[in-house]
Enzyme design. Structure first.
Site, mmCIF file in Angstrom:
data_model
loop_
_atom_site.group_PDB
_atom_site.id
_atom_site.type_symbol
_atom_site.label_atom_id
_atom_site.label_comp_id
_atom_site.label_asym_id
_atom_site.label_seq_id
_atom_site.Cartn_x
_atom_site.Cartn_y
_atom_site.Cartn_z
ATOM 1 N N GLY A 28 40.469 46.088 -11.071
ATOM 2 C CA GLY A 28 39.625 46.542 -12.180
ATOM 3 C C GLY A 28 38.379 47.110 -11.523
ATOM 4 O O GLY A 28 37.952 46.590 -10.489
ATOM 5 N N TRP A 101 47.949 47.023 -21.196
ATOM 6 C CA TRP A 101 47.950 46.032 -22.269
ATOM 7 C C TRP A 101 46.628 45.287 -22.128
ATOM 8 O O TRP A 101 46.533 44.316 -21.350
ATOM 9 C CB TRP A 101 49.112 45.047 -22.112
ATOM 10 C CG TRP A 101 50.467 45.658 -22.310
ATOM 11 C CD1 TRP A 101 51.186 45.655 -23.459
ATOM 12 C CD2 TRP A 101 51.271 46.336 -21.335
ATOM 13 N NE1 TRP A 101 52.393 46.297 -23.254
ATOM 14 C CE2 TRP A 101 52.461 46.727 -21.961
ATOM 15 C CE3 TRP A 101 51.089 46.664 -19.976
ATOM 16 C CZ2 TRP A 101 53.467 47.412 -21.294
ATOM 17 C CZ3 TRP A 101 52.090 47.351 -19.312
ATOM 18 C CH2 TRP A 101 53.263 47.720 -19.975
ATOM 19 N N ARG A 102 45.594 45.772 -22.782
ATOM 20 C CA ARG A 102 44.264 45.194 -22.568
ATOM 21 C C ARG A 102 43.446 45.079 -23.855
ATOM 22 O O ARG A 102 42.272 44.715 -23.795
ATOM 23 C CB ARG A 102 43.491 46.015 -21.533
ATOM 24 C CG ARG A 102 43.065 47.385 -22.034
ATOM 25 C CD ARG A 102 42.619 48.320 -20.962
ATOM 26 N NE ARG A 102 41.504 47.873 -20.149
ATOM 27 C CZ ARG A 102 40.900 48.664 -19.254
ATOM 28 N NH1 ARG A 102 41.311 49.920 -19.086
ATOM 29 N NH2 ARG A 102 39.902 48.213 -18.549
ATOM 30 N N ARG A 167 36.403 56.867 -19.319
ATOM 31 C CA ARG A 167 37.829 56.784 -19.658
ATOM 32 C C ARG A 167 37.954 57.050 -21.155
ATOM 33 O O ARG A 167 37.732 56.151 -21.981
ATOM 34 C CB ARG A 167 38.392 55.384 -19.355
ATOM 35 C CG ARG A 167 38.327 54.974 -17.902
ATOM 36 C CD ARG A 167 39.321 55.748 -17.035
ATOM 37 N NE ARG A 167 39.285 55.295 -15.653
ATOM 38 C CZ ARG A 167 38.450 55.757 -14.718
ATOM 39 N NH1 ARG A 167 37.574 56.709 -15.023
ATOM 40 N NH2 ARG A 167 38.499 55.289 -13.496
ATOM 41 N N LYS A 225 29.318 61.638 -6.569
ATOM 42 C CA LYS A 225 30.563 61.720 -5.780
ATOM 43 C C LYS A 225 31.429 62.848 -6.321
ATOM 44 O O LYS A 225 31.392 63.156 -7.499
ATOM 45 C CB LYS A 225 31.339 60.392 -5.922
ATOM 46 C CG LYS A 225 30.608 59.182 -5.420
ATOM 47 C CD LYS A 225 31.207 57.887 -5.980
ATOM 48 C CE LYS A 225 30.767 57.650 -7.395
ATOM 49 N NZ LYS A 225 31.399 56.499 -8.055
ATOM 50 N N GLY A 227 35.115 63.452 -5.034
ATOM 51 C CA GLY A 227 36.380 63.404 -4.286
ATOM 52 C C GLY A 227 36.175 63.782 -2.833
ATOM 53 O O GLY A 227 35.271 63.271 -2.178
ATOM 54 N N GLU A 229 34.990 66.438 -1.737
ATOM 55 C CA GLU A 229 33.840 67.347 -1.583
ATOM 56 C C GLU A 229 32.611 66.531 -1.174
ATOM 57 O O GLU A 229 32.659 65.324 -1.057
ATOM 58 C CB GLU A 229 33.549 68.074 -2.901
ATOM 59 C CG GLU A 229 34.742 68.719 -3.568
ATOM 60 C CD GLU A 229 35.211 69.970 -2.835
ATOM 61 O OE1 GLU A 229 34.354 70.678 -2.293
ATOM 62 O OE2 GLU A 229 36.435 70.207 -2.814
ATOM 63 N N ALA A 256 38.989 54.759 -5.058
ATOM 64 C CA ALA A 256 38.159 55.501 -4.094
ATOM 65 C C ALA A 256 36.683 55.355 -4.470
ATOM 66 O O ALA A 256 35.851 54.961 -3.646
ATOM 67 C CB ALA A 256 38.547 56.977 -4.081
ATOM 68 N N ASP A 258 35.363 53.193 -6.549
ATOM 69 C CA ASP A 258 34.943 51.782 -6.614
ATOM 70 C C ASP A 258 34.560 51.268 -5.228
ATOM 71 O O ASP A 258 33.542 50.587 -5.058
ATOM 72 C CB ASP A 258 36.072 50.897 -7.166
ATOM 73 C CG ASP A 258 36.611 51.396 -8.496
ATOM 74 O OD1 ASP A 258 35.861 52.106 -9.202
ATOM 75 O OD2 ASP A 258 37.762 51.076 -8.824
HETATM 76 P P1 ADP Z 1 35.927 58.459 -8.437
HETATM 77 O O1 ADP Z 1 37.076 57.512 -8.196
HETATM 78 O O2 ADP Z 1 34.694 57.788 -8.930
HETATM 79 O O3 ADP Z 1 36.303 59.693 -9.190
HETATM 80 P P2 ADP Z 1 35.872 60.210 -6.157
HETATM 81 O O4 ADP Z 1 37.245 60.716 -6.396
HETATM 82 O O5 ADP Z 1 34.765 61.173 -6.319
HETATM 83 O O6 ADP Z 1 35.528 58.904 -6.980
HETATM 84 O O7 ADP Z 1 35.856 59.626 -4.677
HETATM 85 C C1 ADP Z 1 34.874 58.719 -4.247
HETATM 86 C C2 ADP Z 1 34.707 58.878 -2.764
HETATM 87 O O8 ADP Z 1 35.950 58.629 -2.099
HETATM 88 C C3 ADP Z 1 34.302 60.276 -2.333
HETATM 89 O O9 ADP Z 1 32.909 60.448 -2.421
HETATM 90 C C4 ADP Z 1 34.792 60.302 -0.904
HETATM 91 O O10 ADP Z 1 33.882 59.638 -0.068
HETATM 92 C C5 ADP Z 1 36.074 59.478 -0.972
HETATM 93 N N1 ADP Z 1 37.237 60.357 -1.185
HETATM 94 C C6 ADP Z 1 37.906 60.617 -2.330
HETATM 95 N N2 ADP Z 1 38.928 61.474 -2.121
HETATM 96 C C7 ADP Z 1 38.925 61.760 -0.800
HETATM 97 C C8 ADP Z 1 39.743 62.562 0.066
HETATM 98 N N3 ADP Z 1 40.774 63.275 -0.397
HETATM 99 N N4 ADP Z 1 39.436 62.603 1.388
HETATM 100 C C9 ADP Z 1 38.403 61.873 1.890
HETATM 101 N N5 ADP Z 1 37.602 61.100 1.139
HETATM 102 C C10 ADP Z 1 37.850 61.034 -0.192
#
Ligand code: ADP
Length: 297
Positions: A28, A101-102, A167, A225, A227, A229, A256, A258
C-alpha cells in the site's frame, strides 16, 4: 533520532505466479514508503499508522510491519472489518491489471480510533506523511476529524509531507479530489507529487505550469517526479534539477514513487542536501522497479 509517522492503507497483495499459485504479500503506498525509509534509515523511528481488524490476515499485516522494524504504536486493531485485498494479474503480453476489494477495509476507519491521547503522541513527532489515497479512503465525517488532527499537528510544529497519488476511482469525481488536495497542499511542508497527478487532475504538465499552480500554497519544499525523466526540487524558491538514468530492464514500476518518497524523506530528515537526497532516492527506486511487486527483497 527523528520520529516519522506515515498514515494510510496496507492491503493483502495477491500476485498470480507461473505455477498457478498465488504469491501473498502486503503493500500500500504509504506502507511501501515506510518500509523503504526504514530499510535505508534504520536509526530513525518510523511508524505506520492504520487500523486493522481481529482476523489472521490483520495479525500477519502487523507482523509484516514488525518484520520491517516499523513502530506499530499507531496501529489500532479495533475494527470488526478485515484488510483490503488486491489481485495483480499479468497477461501473456506482460501487461498488468489490478482488481481491488477494499470498499469496507479496516483502514477506512482509522480516524474513528484517533482520540486526543493519540493526537498528543502524534504531536511529538517530527514528520507526518500521508497521500491522496490516505484521504480518499476516509468517510466524509472522518475527513473532518483528519483535517482537525492535521491542524493540531501543524500547530505543534510537526512537519507535514504529502504525495497526491491521484487515483480517480477512489474519488466521487475530480472536484472532490481537488478540494481535498487543496487542503493538503496548504498544510504541506514537503510535497512529493508526480507529473502524472497534475496531468490527470488539472490538465497541466509543464514544470512552469506546475510551479505556478503550487505558488499560492506557499510550499517550502516541492519535489516533482516524472518517471525516468528528471526530478526537480524547489526549496525556499530555489530550483534544483537532477537527471535520472533510465533503467533498461524495468520489471514492475509499482512502488517506484513510494520508494523514492521514503528514501528522499529519510535522507532529508537525516540532514542530506536536496541533490544527494534525490540521487539516493532515485537509486533506490531504480532497484525497486527491477523486481516484481511493491516490496523488493
Ligand atoms: P510515481 O509512482 O509517483 O508515478 P514515478 O513514476 O514518477 O513515480 O517514479 C518515481 C521515481 O522512480 C522517479 O523519479 C525515478 O527516480 C524512478 N523511476 C521511475 N521509472 C524509472 C525508470 N524507467 N528508470 C529509472 N528510474 C525510474
Amino acid at each position: 533520532m527523528q520520529k516519522i509517522v506515515l498514515m494510510g492503507e496496507c492491503m493483502l497483495e495477491l500476485r498470480q505466479a507461473k505455477d498457478g499459485l498465488m504469491n501473498q504479500s502486503f503493500a500500500g503506498d504509504t506502507f511501501n514508503t515506510a518500509v523503504y525509509m526504514k530499510r535505508i534509515f534504520a536509526q530513525q523511528d518510523i511508524a505506520f499508522m492504520t487500523d486493522v481488524g481481529q482476523d489472521t490476515i490483520s495479525q500477519q499485516m502487523v507482523e509484516a510491519c514488525s518484520a520491517e522494524h516499523l513502530n506499530n504504536q499507531h496501529i489500532s486493531a479495533k475494527s470488526d472489518s478485515n484488510p483490503g485485498i488486491y489481485l495483480v494479474q499479468t497477461d501473456e503480453q506482460g501487461e498488468r491489471s489490478f482488481l481491488y476489494w477494499r470498499d469496507s477495509s479496516a483502514a477506512k476507519q482509522v480516524m474513528q480510533y484517533v482520540d486526543q491521547t493519540a493526537i498528543e503522541a502524534l504531536c511529538k513527532t517530527d514528520l507526518f506523511f500521508f497521500s491522496g489515497i490516505s484521504i480518499a479512503i476516509l468517510e466524509p465525517q472522518d475527513r473532518i476529524a483528519f483535517w482537525s488532527m492535521i491542524g493540531q499537528l501543524k500547530e505543534a510544529g510537526v512537519k507535514i509531507g504529502f504525495d497526491p497519488n491521484y487515483r480517480p476511482r477512489l474519488w466521487n469525481g475530480p472536484d472532490e479530489a481537488k478540494a481535498e488536495f487543496a487542503k493538503a497542499y496548504s498544510a504541506s511542508d514537503i510535497l512529493l507529487p508526480g507529473v502524472d497527478d497534475f496531468k490527470q487532475l488539472y490538465n497541466i504538465e509543464t514544470l512552469e505550469d506546475i510551479l505556478a499552480f503550487c505558488t499560492p500554497f506557499d510550499i517550502k519544499e516541492l519535489v516533482l517526479k516524472n518517471g525516468p525523466e528528471s526530478v526537480y526540487c524547489q526549496l525556499d524558491g530555489q530550483l534544483t534539477h537532477v537527471a535520472i538514468t533510465p533503467v533498461s530492464q524495468v520489471v514492475d514500476t509499482t512502488s517506484a514513487g513510494d520508494s523514492f518518497n521514503g528514501v528522499y524523506l529519510g535522507a532529508r530528515l537525516s540532514g542530506l542536501n536536496v541533490t544527494s537526497s534525490i540521487e539516493l532516492a532515485a537509486a533506490s527506486a531504480a532497484i525497486v522497479i527491477q523486481h516484481p511487486g511493491a516490496i523488493a527483497p
